[in-house]
Design a protein around this motif. Structure first.
Motif, short mmCIF file in Angstrom:
data_model
loop_
_atom_site.label_atom_id
_atom_site.label_comp_id
_atom_site.label_asym_id
_atom_site.label_seq_id
_atom_site.Cartn_x
_atom_site.Cartn_y
_atom_site.Cartn_z
N LEU A 265 0.84 -1.19 0.00
CA LEU A 265 0.00 0.00 0.00
C LEU A 265 0.88 1.25 0.00
O LEU A 265 1.70 1.44 0.90
N GLY A 266 0.69 2.10 -1.00
CA GLY A 266 1.45 3.34 -1.11
C GLY A 266 0.53 4.54 -1.06
O GLY A 266 -0.39 4.66 -1.86
N LEU A 267 0.76 5.46 -0.10
CA LEU A 267 -0.06 6.66 0.05
C LEU A 267 0.69 7.87 -0.49
O LEU A 267 1.87 8.07 -0.17
N LEU A 268 -0.01 8.68 -1.29
CA LEU A 268 0.56 9.88 -1.89
C LEU A 268 -0.44 11.02 -1.82
O LEU A 268 -1.65 10.78 -1.91
N PRO A 269 0.03 12.27 -1.71
CA PRO A 269 -0.89 13.41 -1.73
C PRO A 269 -1.49 13.58 -3.12
O PRO A 269 -0.77 13.52 -4.13
N PHE A 270 -2.78 13.81 -3.18
CA PHE A 270 -3.45 13.95 -4.46
C PHE A 270 -3.06 15.28 -5.13
O PHE A 270 -3.08 16.34 -4.50
N GLY A 271 -2.69 15.20 -6.41
CA GLY A 271 -2.48 16.40 -7.19
C GLY A 271 -1.09 16.98 -7.19
O GLY A 271 -0.89 18.09 -7.68
N PHE A 284 2.73 -0.74 -7.03
CA PHE A 284 2.17 -0.81 -5.68
C PHE A 284 0.69 -0.45 -5.76
O PHE A 284 0.20 0.02 -6.79
N ASN A 285 -0.03 -0.68 -4.68
CA ASN A 285 -1.45 -0.32 -4.60
C ASN A 285 -1.57 1.12 -4.15
O ASN A 285 -1.30 1.46 -3.00
N LEU A 286 -1.98 1.98 -5.07
CA LEU A 286 -1.98 3.42 -4.85
C LEU A 286 -3.22 3.87 -4.07
O LEU A 286 -4.34 3.49 -4.38
N ALA A 287 -2.98 4.69 -3.04
CA ALA A 287 -4.05 5.34 -2.29
C ALA A 287 -3.71 6.82 -2.16
O ALA A 287 -2.58 7.16 -1.81
N TRP A 288 -4.69 7.68 -2.43
CA TRP A 288 -4.45 9.12 -2.38
C TRP A 288 -4.76 9.68 -1.00
O TRP A 288 -5.72 9.26 -0.36
N ILE A 289 -3.99 10.65 -0.60
CA ILE A 289 -4.33 11.46 0.58
C ILE A 289 -5.12 12.65 0.05
O ILE A 289 -4.56 13.57 -0.56
N GLY A 290 -6.45 12.59 0.20
CA GLY A 290 -7.29 13.67 -0.30
C GLY A 290 -8.25 13.26 -1.40
O GLY A 290 -9.00 14.10 -1.92
N ASP A 291 -8.25 11.98 -1.78
CA ASP A 291 -9.19 11.53 -2.82
C ASP A 291 -9.30 10.01 -2.73
O ASP A 291 -8.56 9.36 -1.99
#
Length: 509
Positions: A265-271, A284-291
């Motif tokens: 699981l990889g978390l990144l800020p959206f945009g 990786f499995n992408l998850a947004w911080i903010g979306d």
């Protein structure tokens, strides 16, 4: 010996291929804790003898290697004379070189371990890397002996790393899950690895390693540091004296996604365009911080909604019981909670809801220090060493009337003398007044006043004067907030020293 600089940065952009199944994993090629003395007969050079370097040297010795400890600072003590290394002081296992050194020495060792404070452009490291020499970060050297059963949760970003890592550690501790919490924060990962070597057992001491990772620790790509969950909280201009460009800065941060395992699981800020480009080629499995897929935070309703179907997470976190100061900490708590869920260690959101009220920020991060007899709250945010960190803190203070202390040594980028202090004007205008201090205090005041600051702004010589003036300006119910937006080195040893002095002044009559 004359050392020639080599250009180590070489990047290739390819298409990002997302993974949709949490079952799609690969084994970590990491030795278990049971393998003691795995470096017997080998020599290891450790470059940089700060906290991380010293821990790496002790780990190398415990693994059976002979160690050459190197640092350009001649004022450091030799490790051979340190009681911490007394058992290895046999004249053969350990040698310290301070100040100038012969670069040929590094060609003769088997492994070179680099502390985070050391750039790959120094000590001829870039050339060694290109030559095929085994050069490792302290982080990777430690991860080589972390057991496979221990899941790694790694957090990086320009701001907020320590708070999120601390929140994760507090959540796991509250739920009875043993965890190592460290890395760039507090204890180096080499200390955790050393305890594995020193106390081997069939059951590791901890189940999770929660690791704060700085960009400096990822300049040398890692091979053995394989997180289950990787988080990049944000990316704003900082450390460009070392990384040169935002592209390089983003690419370095995204090395965190290179060797993921388990749920991936990889978390990144959206945009963030820099990060969007840097993750191409990582799987990786992408998850947004903010979306979505990812997490959305409603600071008014004080809830966080999680939707990450790829790892089976769809739930909502209640944040109403948070007691720490600053709305931005709702975001920090939500990211921490989603990261824990991503570890797949049997924790659900109901259990995490029970942890929210016990969360506390680490020292000098919007830390409530004192409520004095005049009804004024004193808040230490000394860790805010850049504009973005101060802006985040100010945005989290909506609803409070504050006296804001800005100052120190401003980080000048791209020839802009103010380094963007005008960005703070909108959130500052909601507060009581601003007091600037230190080396850049007059410049900061000039920037604010010339760009439309509508509240009173005073420039004083140093932080003691700023505190004294703030005490006169604050009224019952106000807060006095140190959130400098600057480095501390004009007046203090580091941001911790600055925060401690502020706290002492807060308690003084």
């Amino acid at each position: 010996m004359k050392l020639h600089a080599c250009n180590y940065y070489k990047h290739e952009t390819v298409t990002l291929k997302p993974i949709h199944s949490a079952k799609n994993t690969k084994p970590r090629t990491i030795k278990s804790c049971g393998l003691k003395q795995d470096l017997q007969g080998q020599s290891v050079a450790v470059i940089g003898l700060g906290k991380s370097g010293r821990a790496a040297a002790r780990l190398a010795l415990a693994r059976g290697a002979s160690v050459l400890a190197i640092d350009q600072n001649q004022n450091l003590g030799h490790l051979e004379k340190d009681s911490f290394f007394e058992k290895y002081n046999d004249g053969l296992s350990l040698r310290t070189i301070l100040g100038g050194f012969d670069g040929e020495l590094l060609k003769d060792v088997d492994v070179v371990v680099v502390s985070p404070g050391v750039s790959v452009e120094s000590y001829g490291l870039a050339c060694l890397l290109q030559s095929g020499k085994r050069v490792m970060s302290e982080l990777d050297f430690a991860a080589q002996v972390i057991p496979r059963s221990i899941k790694i949760l790694a957090v990086t970003g320009t701001n907020g790393k320590s708070t999120v890592v601390t929140f994760v550690g507090q959540m796991l501790n509250h739920l009875g899950i043993e965890a190592f919490v460290g890395g760039n924060l507090g204890n180096p990962l080499s200390e955790a690895a050393f305890h594995c070597i020193a106390l081997p057992s069939s059951k590791p001491k901890f189940q999770v390693a929660v690791v704060e990772v700085s960009s400096y620790q990822m300049e040398i790509p890692n091979k053995y540091f394989c997180p289950t969950v990787s988080v990049v909280l944000n990316l704003t201009p900082d450390h460009l004296e070392r990384h040169k460009t935002m592209k390089n800065y983003a690419l370095t941060k995204c090395h965190l996604f290179s060797h993921m395992v388990n749920t991936k699981l990889g978390l990144l800020p959206f945009g963030n365009q820099h990060l969007n480009g840097a993750i191409k080629g990582h799987r990786f499995n992408l998850a947004w911080i903010g979306d979505f897929p990812g997490v959305k935070i409603d600071t008014e309703a004080k809830t966080a909604s999680f939707e990450v179907p790829a790892v089976g997470v769809v739930s909502q976190l209640q944040l109403q019981n948070m007691k720490v100061m600053g709305r931005h900490n709702y975001h920090n708590a939500a990211v921490a909670a989603l990261s824990v869920l991503g570890l797949d260690i049997g924790v659900d959101v109901e259990a995490l809801n029970s942890t929210i009220e016990i969360l506390r920020t680490p020292p000098h991060r919007m830390q409530i220090v004192h409520r004095d007899i005049q009804g004024v709250t004193w808040v230490d945010d000394s860790k805010a060493t850049n504009i973005e960190a101060t802006c985040t803190g100010l945005m989290g203070l909506k609803g409070h009337k504050c006296v804001i202390l800005l100052g120190g040594q401003a980080k000048v980028l791209n020839g802009q003398e103010s380094n963007g202090f005008e960005k703070l004007i909108e959130p500052l205008n909601h507060h009581r007044c601003v007091i600037t201090f230190g080396y850049s205090g007059v410049l900061i005041r000039k920037t604010l006043v010339n760009n439309g600051l509508s509240i009173p702004c005073f420039a004083v010589a140093n932080m003691k004067d700023a505190v004294n003036h703030a005490r006169r300006m604050a009224t019952n119910g106000d807060a006095i907030v140190l959130s400098p937006g600057c480095a501390s080195f004009d007046e203090f040893r580091n941001f911790e020293h600055r925060g401690m002095v502020f706290q002492e002044l807060a308690f003084s009559a």
